[in-house]
Design an enzyme around this catalytic site. Structure first.
Site, PDB file in Angstrom:
ATOM      1  N   LYS A 187      25.770 -12.432  28.835  1.00  0.00           N
ATOM      2  CA  LYS A 187      26.430 -13.662  29.302  1.00  0.00           C
ATOM      3  C   LYS A 187      27.735 -13.959  28.545  1.00  0.00           C
ATOM      4  O   LYS A 187      28.722 -14.323  29.155  1.00  0.00           O
ATOM      5  CB  LYS A 187      25.503 -14.882  29.143  1.00  0.00           C
ATOM      6  CG  LYS A 187      24.294 -14.875  30.042  1.00  0.00           C
ATOM      7  CD  LYS A 187      23.582 -16.218  30.004  1.00  0.00           C
ATOM      8  CE  LYS A 187      23.012 -16.561  28.629  1.00  0.00           C
ATOM      9  NZ  LYS A 187      21.943 -15.658  28.162  1.00  0.00           N
ATOM     10  N   ARG A 222      19.379 -25.544  29.609  1.00  0.00           N
ATOM     11  CA  ARG A 222      18.347 -24.530  29.391  1.00  0.00           C
ATOM     12  C   ARG A 222      16.967 -24.992  29.828  1.00  0.00           C
ATOM     13  O   ARG A 222      16.013 -24.230  29.747  1.00  0.00           O
ATOM     14  CB  ARG A 222      18.282 -24.219  27.901  1.00  0.00           C
ATOM     15  CG  ARG A 222      18.593 -22.770  27.548  1.00  0.00           C
ATOM     16  CD  ARG A 222      18.619 -22.697  26.040  1.00  0.00           C
ATOM     17  NE  ARG A 222      18.557 -21.383  25.506  1.00  0.00           N
ATOM     18  CZ  ARG A 222      19.621 -20.650  25.173  1.00  0.00           C
ATOM     19  NH1 ARG A 222      20.820 -21.079  25.403  1.00  0.00           N
ATOM     20  NH2 ARG A 222      19.459 -19.479  24.610  1.00  0.00           N
ATOM     21  N   ARG A 257      21.309  -4.321  18.691  1.00  0.00           N
ATOM     22  CA  ARG A 257      22.360  -5.171  18.151  1.00  0.00           C
ATOM     23  C   ARG A 257      21.955  -5.725  16.777  1.00  0.00           C
ATOM     24  O   ARG A 257      22.766  -5.778  15.855  1.00  0.00           O
ATOM     25  CB  ARG A 257      22.646  -6.321  19.122  1.00  0.00           C
ATOM     26  CG  ARG A 257      23.812  -7.179  18.690  1.00  0.00           C
ATOM     27  CD  ARG A 257      24.201  -8.185  19.743  1.00  0.00           C
ATOM     28  NE  ARG A 257      23.376  -9.370  19.685  1.00  0.00           N
ATOM     29  CZ  ARG A 257      23.474 -10.403  20.526  1.00  0.00           C
ATOM     30  NH1 ARG A 257      24.350 -10.358  21.514  1.00  0.00           N
ATOM     31  NH2 ARG A 257      22.709 -11.450  20.407  1.00  0.00           N
ATOM     32  N   ARG A 290      21.388  -8.175  11.603  1.00  0.00           N
ATOM     33  CA  ARG A 290      20.749  -9.480  11.791  1.00  0.00           C
ATOM     34  C   ARG A 290      19.254  -9.332  11.510  1.00  0.00           C
ATOM     35  O   ARG A 290      18.450  -9.171  12.428  1.00  0.00           O
ATOM     36  CB  ARG A 290      20.918  -9.954  13.232  1.00  0.00           C
ATOM     37  CG  ARG A 290      22.345 -10.162  13.663  1.00  0.00           C
ATOM     38  CD  ARG A 290      22.298 -10.860  15.004  1.00  0.00           C
ATOM     39  NE  ARG A 290      23.613 -10.947  15.611  1.00  0.00           N
ATOM     40  CZ  ARG A 290      23.886 -11.764  16.619  1.00  0.00           C
ATOM     41  NH1 ARG A 290      22.953 -12.535  17.128  1.00  0.00           N
ATOM     42  NH2 ARG A 290      25.094 -11.798  17.144  1.00  0.00           N
ATOM     43  N   ARG A 322      12.126 -15.600  22.376  1.00  0.00           N
ATOM     44  CA  ARG A 322      13.255 -16.180  23.117  1.00  0.00           C
ATOM     45  C   ARG A 322      13.153 -15.836  24.614  1.00  0.00           C
ATOM     46  O   ARG A 322      13.480 -16.651  25.470  1.00  0.00           O
ATOM     47  CB  ARG A 322      14.599 -15.669  22.574  1.00  0.00           C
ATOM     48  CG  ARG A 322      14.952 -16.224  21.222  1.00  0.00           C
ATOM     49  CD  ARG A 322      16.451 -16.119  20.915  1.00  0.00           C
ATOM     50  NE  ARG A 322      16.726 -16.635  19.583  1.00  0.00           N
ATOM     51  CZ  ARG A 322      16.978 -15.891  18.508  1.00  0.00           C
ATOM     52  NH1 ARG A 322      17.039 -14.583  18.608  1.00  0.00           N
ATOM     53  NH2 ARG A 322      17.187 -16.456  17.337  1.00  0.00           N
TER      54      ARG A 322
HETATM   55  P1  AMP Z   1      22.249 -18.415  22.714  1.00  0.00           P
HETATM   56  O1  AMP Z   1      23.356 -17.811  21.947  1.00  0.00           O
HETATM   57  O2  AMP Z   1      22.700 -19.190  23.928  1.00  0.00           O
HETATM   58  O3  AMP Z   1      21.156 -17.452  23.064  1.00  0.00           O
HETATM   59  O4  AMP Z   1      21.584 -19.515  21.763  1.00  0.00           O
HETATM   60  C1  AMP Z   1      21.037 -19.181  20.505  1.00  0.00           C
HETATM   61  C2  AMP Z   1      20.010 -20.211  20.080  1.00  0.00           C
HETATM   62  O5  AMP Z   1      20.622 -21.504  19.992  1.00  0.00           O
HETATM   63  C3  AMP Z   1      18.857 -20.404  21.054  1.00  0.00           C
HETATM   64  O6  AMP Z   1      17.835 -19.455  20.855  1.00  0.00           O
HETATM   65  C4  AMP Z   1      18.424 -21.821  20.740  1.00  0.00           C
HETATM   66  O7  AMP Z   1      17.665 -21.867  19.548  1.00  0.00           O
HETATM   67  C5  AMP Z   1      19.744 -22.523  20.470  1.00  0.00           C
HETATM   68  N1  AMP Z   1      20.304 -23.076  21.710  1.00  0.00           N
HETATM   69  C6  AMP Z   1      21.421 -22.668  22.373  1.00  0.00           C
HETATM   70  N2  AMP Z   1      21.634 -23.412  23.467  1.00  0.00           N
HETATM   71  C7  AMP Z   1      20.622 -24.309  23.529  1.00  0.00           C
HETATM   72  C8  AMP Z   1      20.263 -25.326  24.433  1.00  0.00           C
HETATM   73  N3  AMP Z   1      20.977 -25.564  25.536  1.00  0.00           N
HETATM   74  N4  AMP Z   1      19.157 -26.058  24.165  1.00  0.00           N
HETATM   75  C9  AMP Z   1      18.425 -25.837  23.057  1.00  0.00           C
HETATM   76  N5  AMP Z   1      18.698 -24.881  22.161  1.00  0.00           N
HETATM   77  C10 AMP Z   1      19.782 -24.112  22.386  1.00  0.00           C
END
Ligand code: AMP
Length: 198
Positions: free
Chosen positions: A18, A93, A130, A136, A147
């Site tokens: 994404k 989300r 990754r 990481r 996740r």
């Molecule tokens: P991402 O890079 O979008 O996968 O986000 C990484 C982490 O940030 C996620 O696994 C969540 O812990 C937190 N996060 C990102 N966006 C949201 C959201 N809209 N609502 C809640 N937690 C979020």
């Protein structure tokens, strides 16, 4: 009335690519790409109070509480560069966040939602690679799978909702960055011109 703003969202399982596609779409439409994950990571890196508040949650693979996340997005959408539109990545989300966003947009709904489809095993393999390459250590297979489960439980149901709103553009996320970008461009153009003609 002509509406010249472009409000977009890209949705899909963690690891579907994404972020990479979001950057390209945002550039094409001249709107900022707004990633809640990036905002949280920048705050963690900078050691801000917000970063300290969310670090453990993010490392565990859970979602940050809606109240906090909604507030951050509302602030970001109020900034001048988002007035002519935006591309959201990673927000909303869950259903609660969709309702919060509807409230922020005040009747001005999203114009299109790109669903980047990807196979769970393929994305888990990509994320593990990754994690290894970027060192990481926190991204263990367990957290990565957690996740994916949260995506399946809380985020995947939003796809039906956006489909019912008539704004969903489904794209196969398998292929090179260029191939996927071309599919997204074709799908978005069709969706946006259909909407403009309504
Ligand atoms: P991402 O890079 O979008 O996968 O986000 C990484 C982490 O940030 C996620 O696994 C969540 O812990 C937190 N996060 C990102 N966006 C949201 C959201 N809209 N609502 C809640 N937690 C979020």
């Amino acid at each position: 009335m002509t509406d010249t703003t472009t409000r977009l969202l890209i949705i899909g399982p963690p690891g579907a690519g994404k972020g990479t596609q979001a950057a390209q779409i945002a550039e094409r439409f001249g709107v900022p790409a707004i990633s809640t994950g990036d905002i949280f990571r920048a705050n963690i890196k900078g050691g801000t109070p917000l970063g300290q508040q969310v670090q453990a949650i993010i490392e565990s693979g859970e979602l940050v509480p809606d109240s906090l996340t909604n507030e951050i997005v509302a602030d970001r959408l109020n900034q001048a560069d988002a007035a002519a539109g935006f591309l959201l990545d990673g927000y909303p989300r869950n259903v609660e966040q969709v309702h919060a966003l509807d409230g922020m947009l005040d009747g001005e709904s999203l114009d299109a939602v790109v669903l980047l489809e990807a196979d769970v095993d393929a994305v888990v393999a990509r994320l593990l690679k990754r994690a290894e390459l970027e060192g990481r250590a926190d991204d263990t297979e367990e957290v990565i799978r957690h996740r994916q489960d949260i995506y399946a439980e809380q985020t995947a149901p939003l796809v039906k909702l956006f489909s019912e709103r008539g704004i969903l553009v489904t794209v196969d996320g398998l292929g090179t960055v260029e191939e996927v970008a071309a599919r997204i461009a074709t799908g978005l153009d069709a969706q946006l011109s259909a909407k403009a003609g309504r």
